[in-house]
Design a protein around this motif. Structure first.
Motif, PDB file in Angstrom:
ATOM      1  N   LYS A  86       0.832  -1.204   0.000  1.00 39.31           N
ATOM      2  CA  LYS A  86       0.000   0.000   0.000  1.00 39.31           C
ATOM      3  C   LYS A  86       0.872   1.261   0.000  1.00 39.31           C
ATOM      4  O   LYS A  86       0.381   2.355  -0.254  1.00 39.31           O
ATOM      5  N   TRP A  87       2.149   1.107   0.335  1.00 40.75           N
ATOM      6  CA  TRP A  87       3.104   2.217   0.317  1.00 40.75           C
ATOM      7  C   TRP A  87       4.469   1.646  -0.033  1.00 40.75           C
ATOM      8  O   TRP A  87       4.645   0.428  -0.157  1.00 40.75           O
ATOM      9  N   ASN A  88       5.435   2.506  -0.225  1.00 40.50           N
ATOM     10  CA  ASN A  88       6.805   2.081  -0.528  1.00 40.50           C
ATOM     11  C   ASN A  88       7.746   2.640   0.529  1.00 40.50           C
ATOM     12  O   ASN A  88       7.343   3.417   1.396  1.00 40.50           O
ATOM     13  N   ILE A  89       9.014   2.264   0.467  1.00 38.39           N
ATOM     14  CA  ILE A  89       9.969   2.665   1.500  1.00 38.39           C
ATOM     15  C   ILE A  89      10.136   4.184   1.573  1.00 38.39           C
ATOM     16  O   ILE A  89      10.291   4.755   2.658  1.00 38.39           O
ATOM     17  N   ASP A  90      10.066   4.854   0.429  1.00 36.20           N
ATOM     18  CA  ASP A  90      10.224   6.308   0.435  1.00 36.20           C
ATOM     19  C   ASP A  90       9.002   7.005   1.031  1.00 36.20           C
ATOM     20  O   ASP A  90       9.134   7.990   1.760  1.00 36.20           O
ATOM     21  N   ALA A  91       7.822   6.471   0.734  1.00 33.67           N
ATOM     22  CA  ALA A  91       6.603   7.015   1.345  1.00 33.67           C
ATOM     23  C   ALA A  91       6.644   6.808   2.856  1.00 33.67           C
ATOM     24  O   ALA A  91       6.203   7.667   3.625  1.00 33.67           O
ATOM     25  N   GLY A  92       7.188   5.670   3.279  1.00 35.32           N
ATOM     26  CA  GLY A  92       7.314   5.406   4.700  1.00 35.32           C
ATOM     27  C   GLY A  92       8.253   6.388   5.377  1.00 35.32           C
ATOM     28  O   GLY A  92       7.983   6.885   6.473  1.00 35.32           O
TER      29      GLY A  92
END
Length: 219
Positions: free
Chosen positions: A45-51
């Motif tokens: 639902k998200w990626n490492i950069d969004a996290g």
């Protein structure tokens, strides 16, 4: 973004005291927070950069009072709510809301060893012409984006030398906001310490920073 999360070069934060024989996790709950992050990230639902960007959105006064893994949990709660995997009420009560759908976990226990082995590589095998080469003088752009970036403030506007081209990688500034991966070359750039910190720095010291192509311009 120019917040307290970009602390490189800041003063008044106290000395760094390395802990001898430091364990991977100081408390059991820290390991659980890491495991939860990996397990829930499997939903994609998200990626490492969004996290990473979600952690940057934590209020400064809260962030500075948190331990490392406390900020992980606070970030994870917001990601879960924004992605629709849970509601704020479910977070607060620890119970599913009436009528909520029960789903099969995206990451099962038997899948964990392979998931850890594979990791989440950010390099991409796509054609991209490199604008710079080893030995070339470059300058980090003087940019101040309101969103996520991996270009530290203390390096902006400073001149350095390309040491290595790592190849093509996902661009975090767009990936963090779900605007596409925008793959481009990633370089190791050497900055003389005096270029960054002035005459008080040792002339023998240098800092190597991994910077994406879009952060750089010809010096």
């Amino acid at each position: 973004m120019n917040g307290v999360h970009d602390m490189g070069g800041m003063q008044g934060m106290g000395p760094v005291r390395p802990e001898k024989n430091e364990p991977v996790f100081h408390e059991r709950w820290e390991g659980r927070s890491y495991a939860l992050t990996r397990a829930l990230g499997a939903w994609r639902k998200w990626n490492i950069d969004a996290g990473r960007h979600e952690r940057e959105l934590l209020p400064a006064v809260d962030y500075l009072g948190m331990s490392y893994y406390e900020s992980w949990i606070a970030r994870l709660e917001q990601l879960l709510i924004k992605s629709g995997l849970v509601t704020r009420t479910e977070i607060e009560t620890g119970k599913p809301e009436p009528g909520s759908v029960k789903t099969t976990p995206a990451l099962r226990a038997d899948m964990v060893p392979e998931a850890i082995r594979k990791g989440s590589p950010a390099n991409r095998n796509v054609p991209a012409v490199a604008r710079f080469k080893a030995g070339q003088r470059v300058r980090a752009r003087n940019m101040h984006p309101p969103g996520h970036t991996r270009l530290p403030r203390y390096a902006r506007g400073k001149a350095g030398t390309i040491i290595r081209d790592y190849g093509v990688f996902v661009f975090p500034d767009t990936n963090a906001h779900f605007l596409g991966e925008k793959p481009q070359h990633l370089y190791s750039v050497r900055f003389a310490a005096r270029e960054l910190w002035g005459a008080v720095a040792s002339p023998k010291d240098a800092l190597y920073i991994d910077l994406w192509e879009e952060y750089l311009e010809r010096a």
